[in-house]
Each structure stands twice: as C-alpha cells, then as structure tokens.
Design an enzyme around this catalytic site. Structure first.
Site, PDB file in Angstrom:
ATOM      1  N   ASN A 188       0.824  -1.211   0.000  1.00  0.00           N
ATOM      2  CA  ASN A 188       0.000   0.000   0.000  1.00  0.00           C
ATOM      3  C   ASN A 188       0.851   1.251   0.000  1.00  0.00           C
ATOM      4  OD1 ASN A 188      -2.362  -1.505   0.272  1.00  0.00           O
ATOM      5  ND2 ASN A 188      -2.377  -1.335   2.502  1.00  0.00           N
TER       6      ASN A 188
ATOM      7  N   SER B 135      10.133   3.131  10.124  1.00  0.00           N
ATOM      8  CA  SER B 135      10.513   3.032  11.549  1.00  0.00           C
ATOM      9  C   SER B 135      11.187   1.703  11.885  1.00  0.00           C
ATOM     10  CB  SER B 135       9.256   3.196  12.411  1.00  0.00           C
ATOM     11  OG  SER B 135       8.383   2.086  12.221  1.00  0.00           O
TER      12      SER B 135
ATOM     13  N   ASP C 138       0.756   4.529   2.047  1.00  0.00           N
ATOM     14  CA  ASP C 138       0.124   5.007   3.289  1.00  0.00           C
ATOM     15  C   ASP C 138       0.043   6.528   3.267  1.00  0.00           C
ATOM     16  OD1 ASP C 138       0.026   2.400   4.114  1.00  0.00           O
ATOM     17  OD2 ASP C 138       1.444   2.621   5.782  1.00  0.00           O
TER      18      ASP C 138
ATOM     19  N   ASP D 209       3.456  -5.482  12.332  1.00  0.00           N
ATOM     20  CA  ASP D 209       4.085  -6.064  11.136  1.00  0.00           C
ATOM     21  C   ASP D 209       5.590  -6.228  11.352  1.00  0.00           C
ATOM     22  OD1 ASP D 209       1.623  -6.012   9.832  1.00  0.00           O
ATOM     23  OD2 ASP D 209       1.972  -3.987   9.081  1.00  0.00           O
TER      24      ASP D 209
HETATM   25  O1  RIB Z   1      -0.287  -2.670   9.686  1.00  0.00           O
HETATM   26  C1  RIB Z   1      -0.096  -1.384   9.179  1.00  0.00           C
HETATM   27  C2  RIB Z   1      -0.469  -1.338   7.736  1.00  0.00           C
HETATM   28  O2  RIB Z   1      -1.853  -1.581   7.608  1.00  0.00           O
HETATM   29  C3  RIB Z   1      -0.249   0.013   7.066  1.00  0.00           C
HETATM   30  O3  RIB Z   1       1.036   0.151   6.526  1.00  0.00           O
HETATM   31  C4  RIB Z   1      -1.385   0.065   6.045  1.00  0.00           C
HETATM   32  O4  RIB Z   1      -0.946   0.079   4.727  1.00  0.00           O
HETATM   33  C5  RIB Z   1      -2.281  -1.119   6.351  1.00  0.00           C
HETATM   34  O5  RIB Z   1      -2.098  -2.154   5.475  1.00  0.00           O
END
Ligand code: RIB
Length: 302
Positions: free
Chosen positions: A12, A292, A14, A253
């Site tokens: 994505n 980050s 962001d 993540d």
């Molecule tokens: O977990 C964070 C992510 O969730 C973001 O980077 C956004 O793109 C969504 O997928």
C-alpha cells in the site's frame, strides 16, 4: 534457497495524517501531515524480515499509478526480491491512516491492485512457495490467493499466518498456521470465524482456545504487555521493552517480519518471539511503518 521467507501479501501507499485525538463520527478536526509512505501489511512484514537479515521474496501487486513508486521504494532498498510483484492496471493499494498524539492509529484500506493477488496469480509462483523455509500471510489479499499460497507450501515449509485484518478464509488453510499470530481482538474474531466464539477475553484463555481449535502453535501479541507463545499445553509469556510510543503503525508487522526472519534461521518460537517483541517496540518509537523499522546495526530496546 533453504532459509528463504516468501511473503504473499499487500503493498500500500500510506497516506498519514496526525491529529490530537481521533475524530468522533460526524466531527471535523484539524490535523497535520498528509505525506505518502510505504506500507501494506505484506510489504511491511517483508521489509522487516529483510532488515533483520532474512532472504525475502514478496508476491503481490501494485498499480500503474504514481503511488507505486513510493509504495515499493523500501522493498527495493532493503533487498526484498520483488520479481513476484506484478504491475497491473488500476490504482496501487491505499491506506488512509490517522495517528493520534498518544501514537495510536486507525486505518482505512482501499485494496486497489492487492485485489488482483488471486489464486491464479499466486499459483504462478508455486515453485517459490514450495521451496520457501517460511511463508508469511496476512488478510489484505483475496481469500482464494491466501488459500492457494497455503496449498503450494512445500513439505518442509512453515506457514506463518497473521490474519490481519480478520477476513473469512477457508478453515483448512487457516489451520495450517504454525504459528497463528494474532492480537487479542483478532484472536476473538478468528475463534468466532471457526464457529467457537469465546466469552472470556483473558489472553491465556484465547491462546488455549485457539490451540484447542487445532492450531499447532499460537503467538498472541498483547501490545505493551508483550506476547504469549502457546505450543501444545505450554504457554510462555514474552516480555516487551517499555518504550514511549510515537506511532504504532506497522509495529505489529515489524514483530511478524522479525519473527519470521528468526524462525527461518532455525530459532525456537520463544527465541523468535523475544527478538520480535524488541523489534516491534523499536518500530513504535518512530514515525510511519517501514520507515521506523530497525536494521541489524540498530540497537534494540531492552
Ligand atoms: O499494519 C499497518 C499497515 O496496515 C499500514 O502500513 C497500512 O498500509 C495497512 O495495510
């Protein structure tokens, strides 16, 4: 590649704005920011794993639009193999993110090109999936793409699933997770999806209920309370360093990617989770998702 991590997931752009507090429905608030940065749960986890030393490939898609470049920039600079990232007609996935002063975020995701990561598309990458040490999956691609990735796992491939967000996926594919990684909220939703909603929200109860459902192992992330690793009858509590969060976007993540990197190297669930908790805490001290994430040279909080 014997230690390769293959991530099948979302990419994505962001779009992040900062606000004093999150708005109520119908409310307008002043904010700041508005920059575009690299995100998507799949891409975030791939970058986090690569920065922790893993050899990583990503299977996903971006659109033919101006967001594709910023969305994939960190994937390329962190050495992720993007030969499985297709460029398709239409827009790149977009996440609109609001971050409040205490670092908490709320996110709306528009799938865009991620919707083209179908079963048929994933099947084209079957060889990479069969040979992977670890396959890492989230919930931001179509369920049939998710299920196909699990079906193509080789006999020695470990399937890690972080079903975020929790979307309906085939039961059989979901239960291949070893471990399933989830926060408390997601764990509750997954139990409901499996037909056994739980009354209790106590972390140990959630972890045990998921094991009872048939998961070989579970990693339950608990934010500043650390994590629980459940394997069979055993439940181990994993501490997390005390930090002052700046922006928690993508911290989960970072945990998942670092965890996958360590598992691919042969670490135990517990050692991988201990390391991942420190990487996740580091990520919450900086702005944005991938921006980050620490590399091997960065000092992690204790
Ligand atoms: O977990 C964070 C992510 O969730 C973001 O980077 C956004 O793109 C969504 O997928």
């Amino acid at each position: 590649m014997p230690n390769r991590v293959v991530v099948v997931g979302s990419i994505n752009a962001d779009l992040t704005v900062h606000v004093h507090r999150h708005p109520q429905p119908g409310e307008t608030l002043p904010g700041s920011g508005g920059a575009i940065s690299a995100g998507g749960k799949g891409a975030n986890q791939a970058v986090a794993a690569a920065l922790q030393g893993a050899e990583v490939a990503l299977i996903g898609a971006v659109g033919r639009d101006p967001y594709a470049t910023p969305a994939t920039e960190r994937l390329r600079t962190s050495g992720v193999d993007c030969s499985g990232v297709a460029e398709v007609d239409g827009p790149t996935g977009l996440a609109v993110i609001t971050v409040s002063r205490d670092g908490e975020n709320s996110i709306i995701v528009v799938p865009g090109a991620n919707a083209t990561v179908t079963g048929e598309y994933v099947e084209r990458h079957a060889a990479a999936l069969r040979e992977a040490a670890v396959i890492l999956l989230q919930g931001e691609i179509p369920a049939e793409g998710f299920a196909r990735a699990v079906a193509e796992a080789g006999p020695r491939t470990r399937v890690l699933i972080n079903l975020a967000p929790v979307v309906p996926v085939p039961r059989e594919a979901l239960l291949r997770a070893d471990p399933l990684m989830a926060n408390e909220h997601e764990a509750g939703l997954i139990l409901a999806q499996l037909g056994h909603p739980l009354d209790s929200d106590a972390p140990e109860d959630l972890a045990r209920a998921l094991i009872t459902e048939g998961f070989a192992s579970v990693v339950l992330t608990l934010g500043k309370r650390g994590a629980l690793v459940a394997h069979g009858e055993e439940i181990t509590s994993i501490p997390t360093p005390a930090i002052t969060p700046v922006d928690t976007t993508g911290a989960g993540d970072a945990f998942a990617g670092a965890f996958a990197a360590r598992l691919a190297e042969g670490a135990s669930l517990i050692d991988a989770a201990r390391h991942a908790a420190r990487v996740g805490a580091y990520a919450a001290t900086g702005h944005g998702a991938q921006a980050s994430y620490p590399g091997l040279e960065d000092e992690l909080p204790r």
